[in-house]
Enzyme design. Structure first.
Site, short mmCIF file in Angstrom:
data_model
loop_
_atom_site.label_atom_id
_atom_site.label_comp_id
_atom_site.label_asym_id
_atom_site.label_seq_id
_atom_site.Cartn_x
_atom_site.Cartn_y
_atom_site.Cartn_z
N LYS A 57 -0.31 48.23 3.25
CA LYS A 57 -0.60 49.15 4.36
C LYS A 57 0.66 49.44 5.16
CE LYS A 57 -5.42 47.60 4.65
NZ LYS A 57 -6.44 46.79 5.36
N GLN A 101 -7.01 42.42 10.00
CA GLN A 101 -7.39 42.24 8.60
C GLN A 101 -8.51 41.21 8.48
OE1 GLN A 101 -6.22 44.17 6.17
NE2 GLN A 101 -7.40 43.19 4.57
N ASP A 124 -10.06 51.19 11.63
CA ASP A 124 -10.83 50.62 10.52
C ASP A 124 -12.30 51.04 10.60
OD1 ASP A 124 -9.66 49.18 8.45
OD2 ASP A 124 -9.27 47.45 9.73
N1 GUN Z 1 -10.72 43.42 4.33
C1 GUN Z 1 -11.15 44.06 3.22
N2 GUN Z 1 -11.09 45.40 3.40
C2 GUN Z 1 -10.61 45.60 4.64
C3 GUN Z 1 -10.33 46.77 5.39
O1 GUN Z 1 -10.51 47.91 4.97
N3 GUN Z 1 -9.84 46.56 6.64
C4 GUN Z 1 -9.65 45.32 7.14
N4 GUN Z 1 -9.18 45.21 8.40
N5 GUN Z 1 -9.91 44.21 6.48
C5 GUN Z 1 -10.38 44.37 5.23
#
Ligand code: GUN
Length: 295
Positions: A57, A101, A124
């Site tokens: 990311k 995350q 998110d």
């Molecule tokens: N864990 C698995 N997928 C995601 C996501 O799209 N965002 C976040 N913050 N954590 C995740």
């Protein structure tokens, strides 16, 4: 369809590249107005997959001209310290999006942390208010969760006939399955959500004009479960042993791809389907947040 007729491949890499190019252009336009889009990424603990995702990311942010701020915290971080960090990021003008995350290590309270993120910075789309709006008629969340938004974008790119279609979502996770089901409902599909307790699963899936597989079980969906001509979106990314591969493993989806592509109308490969879309949609959400900060 004869066995020789293969499904169209849904090219997530190409669709994602287009979105990333558009985000980069929007980032440049914003910079000309004096704003550099900024994403704060918070990673707690040492889950290897989480580290990989956050690295990807941050790299993607750099490539499109979004600044990323990175907070790597030890697994023993207290709830209070994590909440204080989120509050400080909420208050910063140079942070337009906040990403915590998941999963958080125990005993941290994920729901409390997600609730604290400013809805305007919830790139998110996991804030309970944004998820609640997604579930309601006539309400729009500030942001859609990235993977479900990517699934919908792929279906749109391949002209999915949403209205009245039978859509089956396999998996009911907060991050993928449930929001996908809500989004498909908003597009007037007749939606069935399947899970580990579903009876006669193959028969339910055989009715799907649109299938979204998000259970995390390698190649669980067999070729003869797929309706002829169906659109198949495979969200699964499962690592399985493969002695012919360099590192002894390879990625497979939740669908038996080789069998399904002989029946489906269009199907995503794994890798190269949904995966690239998740990051592209996060970037799009972040640039949207930065643009809104000006208005
Ligand atoms: N864990 C698995 N997928 C995601 C996501 O799209 N965002 C976040 N913050 N954590 C995740």
């Amino acid at each position: 369809m004869s066995a020789e007729t293969f499904a169209k491949l849904i090219d997530g890499k190409a669709v994602a590249a287009q979105i990333r190019a558009e985000v980069a252009a929007r980032a440049t336009a914003l910079a000309e107005r004096g704003v550099r889009g900024g994403l704060a990424a918070v990673l707690v603990g040492d889950n290897p997959a989480s580290h990989t995702y956050v690295r990807m990311k941050r790299k993607a942010c750099a490539e499109v001209g979004i600044e990323s701020f990175y907070y790597e915290l030890p697994a023993e971080t207290s709830q209070a310290d994590l909440e204080a960090l989120v509050e400080s990021l909420n208050a910063r003008a140079d942070v337009h999006g906040i990403l915590v995350q998941l999963p958080l290590p125990a005993p941290l309270d994920e729901q409390r942390v997600l609730s604290l993120i400013s809805t305007a910075k919830d790139v998110d789309g996991f804030h309970p208010l944004n998820i609640g709006r997604l579930a309601m008629k006539g309400r729009e969340p500030d942001f859609l969760p990235a993977t479900p938004a990517g699934v919908m974008r792929l279906l749109e790119a391949y002209d999915a006939p949403f209205a009245g279609a039978n859509a089956v979502v396999l998996g009911r996770s907060n991050i993928v399955g449930m929001p996908c089901a809500l989004l498909l409902t908003k597009r007037d599909c007749t939606v069935t959500i399947c899970h580990s307790r579903t009876r006669d699963l193959p028969d339910v899936i055989r009715r799907a004009d649109i299938l979204v597989a998000a259970v995390g079980r390698p190649q669980m969906v067999k070729g003869d479960w797929i309706k002829a001509g169906a659109l198949v979106i495979d969200v699964g990314t499962n690592r399985v042993p493969d002695s012919s591969a360099k590192d002894g493993s390879r990625l497979v989806g939740d669908v038996d791809f080789e069998a399904a592509r002989q029946v489906a109308g269009a199907i995503t490969p794994v890798p190269g389907g949904v995966g690239p879309m998740t990051i592209a949609m996060l970037l799009e959400n972040t640039i949207k947040a930065a643009e809104r900060s000006l208005s």
